[in-house]
Design a protein around this motif. Sequence first.
Motif, PDB file in Angstrom:
ATOM      1  N   ILE A 230      15.812 -49.572  -0.447  1.00  0.00           N
ATOM      2  CA  ILE A 230      14.948 -48.634  -1.147  1.00  0.00           C
ATOM      3  C   ILE A 230      15.362 -47.205  -0.770  1.00  0.00           C
ATOM      4  O   ILE A 230      15.696 -46.928   0.383  1.00  0.00           O
ATOM      5  CB  ILE A 230      13.464 -48.922  -0.837  1.00  0.00           C
ATOM      6  CG1 ILE A 230      12.557 -48.221  -1.840  1.00  0.00           C
ATOM      7  CG2 ILE A 230      13.116 -48.600   0.607  1.00  0.00           C
ATOM      8  CD1 ILE A 230      11.134 -48.733  -1.825  1.00  0.00           C
ATOM      9  N   TYR A 231      15.398 -46.336  -1.763  1.00  0.00           N
ATOM     10  CA  TYR A 231      15.893 -44.960  -1.651  1.00  0.00           C
ATOM     11  C   TYR A 231      17.402 -44.908  -1.385  1.00  0.00           C
ATOM     12  O   TYR A 231      17.939 -43.863  -1.038  1.00  0.00           O
ATOM     13  CB  TYR A 231      15.143 -44.152  -0.569  1.00  0.00           C
ATOM     14  CG  TYR A 231      13.662 -44.430  -0.548  1.00  0.00           C
ATOM     15  CD1 TYR A 231      12.901 -44.305  -1.719  1.00  0.00           C
ATOM     16  CD2 TYR A 231      13.031 -44.854   0.608  1.00  0.00           C
ATOM     17  CE1 TYR A 231      11.538 -44.577  -1.715  1.00  0.00           C
ATOM     18  CE2 TYR A 231      11.677 -45.137   0.619  1.00  0.00           C
ATOM     19  CZ  TYR A 231      10.928 -45.002  -0.550  1.00  0.00           C
ATOM     20  OH  TYR A 231       9.589 -45.286  -0.546  1.00  0.00           O
ATOM     21  N   GLY A 232      18.048 -46.055  -1.582  1.00  0.00           N
ATOM     22  CA  GLY A 232      19.495 -46.114  -1.452  1.00  0.00           C
ATOM     23  C   GLY A 232      20.099 -46.620  -2.741  1.00  0.00           C
ATOM     24  O   GLY A 232      20.090 -45.922  -3.761  1.00  0.00           O
ATOM     25  N   ASP A 233      20.586 -47.875  -2.729  1.00  0.00           N
ATOM     26  CA  ASP A 233      21.169 -48.421  -3.960  1.00  0.00           C
ATOM     27  C   ASP A 233      20.109 -48.744  -5.011  1.00  0.00           C
ATOM     28  O   ASP A 233      20.445 -49.055  -6.147  1.00  0.00           O
ATOM     29  CB  ASP A 233      22.026 -49.656  -3.669  1.00  0.00           C
ATOM     30  CG  ASP A 233      21.269 -50.750  -2.935  1.00  0.00           C
ATOM     31  OD1 ASP A 233      20.409 -50.430  -2.089  1.00  0.00           O
ATOM     32  OD2 ASP A 233      21.547 -51.935  -3.193  1.00  0.00           O
ATOM     33  N   MET A 234      18.824 -48.641  -4.647  1.00  0.00           N
ATOM     34  CA  MET A 234      17.762 -48.799  -5.652  1.00  0.00           C
ATOM     35  C   MET A 234      17.461 -47.499  -6.395  1.00  0.00           C
ATOM     36  O   MET A 234      16.688 -47.503  -7.355  1.00  0.00           O
ATOM     37  CB  MET A 234      16.487 -49.325  -5.003  1.00  0.00           C
ATOM     38  CG  MET A 234      16.541 -50.780  -4.578  1.00  0.00           C
ATOM     39  SD  MET A 234      15.014 -51.347  -3.798  1.00  0.00           S
ATOM     40  CE  MET A 234      13.865 -51.233  -5.174  1.00  0.00           C
ATOM     41  N   SER A 235      18.063 -46.392  -5.953  1.00  0.00           N
ATOM     42  CA  SER A 235      17.820 -45.110  -6.620  1.00  0.00           C
ATOM     43  C   SER A 235      18.375 -45.144  -8.037  1.00  0.00           C
ATOM     44  O   SER A 235      19.472 -45.656  -8.274  1.00  0.00           O
ATOM     45  CB  SER A 235      18.480 -43.974  -5.839  1.00  0.00           C
ATOM     46  OG  SER A 235      17.940 -43.862  -4.548  1.00  0.00           O
ATOM     47  N   GLY A 236      17.628 -44.576  -8.983  1.00  0.00           N
ATOM     48  CA  GLY A 236      18.117 -44.512 -10.356  1.00  0.00           C
ATOM     49  C   GLY A 236      16.993 -44.637 -11.359  1.00  0.00           C
ATOM     50  O   GLY A 236      15.843 -44.905 -11.016  1.00  0.00           O
ATOM     51  N   GLY A 237      17.356 -44.444 -12.623  1.00  0.00           N
ATOM     52  CA  GLY A 237      16.373 -44.402 -13.688  1.00  0.00           C
ATOM     53  C   GLY A 237      16.278 -45.645 -14.536  1.00  0.00           C
ATOM     54  O   GLY A 237      15.298 -45.821 -15.265  1.00  0.00           O
ATOM     55  N   TYR A 238      17.283 -46.535 -14.458  1.00  0.00           N
ATOM     56  CA  TYR A 238      17.265 -47.735 -15.306  1.00  0.00           C
ATOM     57  C   TYR A 238      18.191 -48.769 -14.687  1.00  0.00           C
ATOM     58  O   TYR A 238      19.232 -48.420 -14.117  1.00  0.00           O
ATOM     59  CB  TYR A 238      17.730 -47.387 -16.718  1.00  0.00           C
ATOM     60  CG  TYR A 238      17.425 -48.449 -17.766  1.00  0.00           C
ATOM     61  CD1 TYR A 238      16.148 -48.553 -18.309  1.00  0.00           C
ATOM     62  CD2 TYR A 238      18.407 -49.318 -18.216  1.00  0.00           C
ATOM     63  CE1 TYR A 238      15.862 -49.523 -19.270  1.00  0.00           C
ATOM     64  CE2 TYR A 238      18.126 -50.285 -19.182  1.00  0.00           C
ATOM     65  CZ  TYR A 238      16.850 -50.376 -19.706  1.00  0.00           C
ATOM     66  OH  TYR A 238      16.566 -51.336 -20.662  1.00  0.00           O
ATOM     67  N   ASN A 239      17.792 -50.032 -14.796  1.00  0.00           N
ATOM     68  CA  ASN A 239      18.570 -51.125 -14.210  1.00  0.00           C
ATOM     69  C   ASN A 239      18.836 -52.199 -15.252  1.00  0.00           C
ATOM     70  O   ASN A 239      17.973 -53.035 -15.518  1.00  0.00           O
ATOM     71  CB  ASN A 239      17.823 -51.723 -13.018  1.00  0.00           C
ATOM     72  CG  ASN A 239      18.605 -52.859 -12.371  1.00  0.00           C
ATOM     73  OD1 ASN A 239      19.718 -53.179 -12.779  1.00  0.00           O
ATOM     74  ND2 ASN A 239      18.028 -53.466 -11.354  1.00  0.00           N
TER      75      ASN A 239
END
Length: 553
Positions: free
Chosen positions: A411-420
């Motif tokens: 979390i706050y790492g590779d989960m950062s972003g606007g869409y998956n």
Amino acid sequence: MDNKFRLTLAQLNPTLGDLAGNMAKAMDAHAQAAQNDADFVVLPEMFICGYQVQDLALKDAFVLDCMAHVEKLALAAADGPSVGIGGPLLDDGQLYNAYFVLKGGKIIATMRKHELPNTHVFDERRIYDKGPLAGPINLDGIRVGLPICEDAWHAPVCETMAESGAEILIVPNGSPYYRGKFERRINHMVARVIENDLPLVYLNMVGGQDDQIFDGGSFVLNRGGHLAMQMPLFDESIQHVEFTRTDDGGWQASEGEKIAHVDEWEQDYRVMVQGLRDYMGKTGFKKVLLGLSGGVDSAIVATIAVDALGAENVRCVMLPSEYTSQSSLDDAAEIATNLGCHYDTVPIAAGRAAITQTLAPLFAGLDEGLTEENIQSRLRGLLLMAMSNKFGEMLLTTGNKSEVAVGYATIYGDMSGGYNPLKDLYKMRVFESCRWRNANHRDWMMGPEGAVIPVAIIDKPPSAELREDQRDDDSLPPYEILDAILERLVDLDQSVAEIVAAGFDRDVVKRVEHLVYISEYKRFQSAPGPRLTHKAFWLDRRYPIVNRWRDNG
């Protein structure tokens, strides 16, 4: 008595809240209907505003604006065929999911949805009031029943219309995709046709809205349940069908094109592409970027992004550390070259050293471990978000459903972003989707043909490469076992006892169950992604973050 009834079906893609734009689409459909001498042009459920509206419908100003646009449409389409269009209705303090019939500059009939879905992604009972059971409308002497979406899944609604004299059933829908959904739809509609001995028109919208992608596939059934016409999946399409009165006084639709549906692998891939394309287009973003690790997840996300937006709108960034293998460097560069997209390399060693030095006084005497691994991931997230801010490009995350389920993400790492794009795709399906894309190319893909994802990426053991010789199966069961347990635990809501009875080790099942529950807080903060199953994380599956219960059966 007229013996012909010409109908235009407008399977179109609205944008939620773009009332003027949706009205313009309706007017274009009306013009095409007029050119084909149609009597009635029908648009999907809630088309004037887009769907699903969710709590936006609770704002009176929004609903009144929608109603005003329906009235404007009635005036603009005063000449020519009648128009059917869905939208919200505020009437005497009650809020309805409604369907309006327009003719001669006026609203001549209004249907109110009776059956309000309250499962999976739908929560209509907390938003709308329940409309009454209603009979058909009279349209130039022809009695047309208009059950709205869910209404047609319940026998009493259509039965009431038929008993009140309906001659044709027309079902406007906002029905989102999940794998296998179409078979359920058509089976229910065939049942309504057989029960009431009436032809039925099923009109669905297309396009993406947040996590939901509407897949179209509209069709016409004649009495007896015989398919007369079938429209494409996912594509906007305007088609015309002519009904003729038969000798027994009923109606028969003319035979039209029956477009065959593609298999579930292509449907899932199209949903991921269409979902990203519409999410970008409807939010105003033009370009994306993502961290390209040399692994299979980021490889397919890059491919989806290029297929959705074009290579010129995709930036891939490799952020190597001392643990990044040469093969990962080579594989990442190769796929970026294959796709033709922009490729940057931003090493994180110096940044990581600076952070380690800053924290050294606080961490003195403590062993290195997960904290230091996560610093790498969070540093990558920071750098990618900095690029996103600077270049105005939306950051895509790349975690698959297996990782999202058990919290195998930072979390706050590779989960950062606007869409998956992979949020609802299990890891084993990621591998198969890569193989499918390498073997197939379609007109709706903006990326190049051929095997764009190197076989080496698909075949190598998955690794986060956050420490020496790390592999995913050091921390997790092998993905074929993990996915099989997750499908039973999450998608099928099976108990621990049921999963163990199916042949899985109880300790492994309990460990997976524990990981799923303790990762709820991560999913609560994760980016949205396209819904592929009927148990996607977000609206399909709503669990508390604080939860000490475990299944000890």
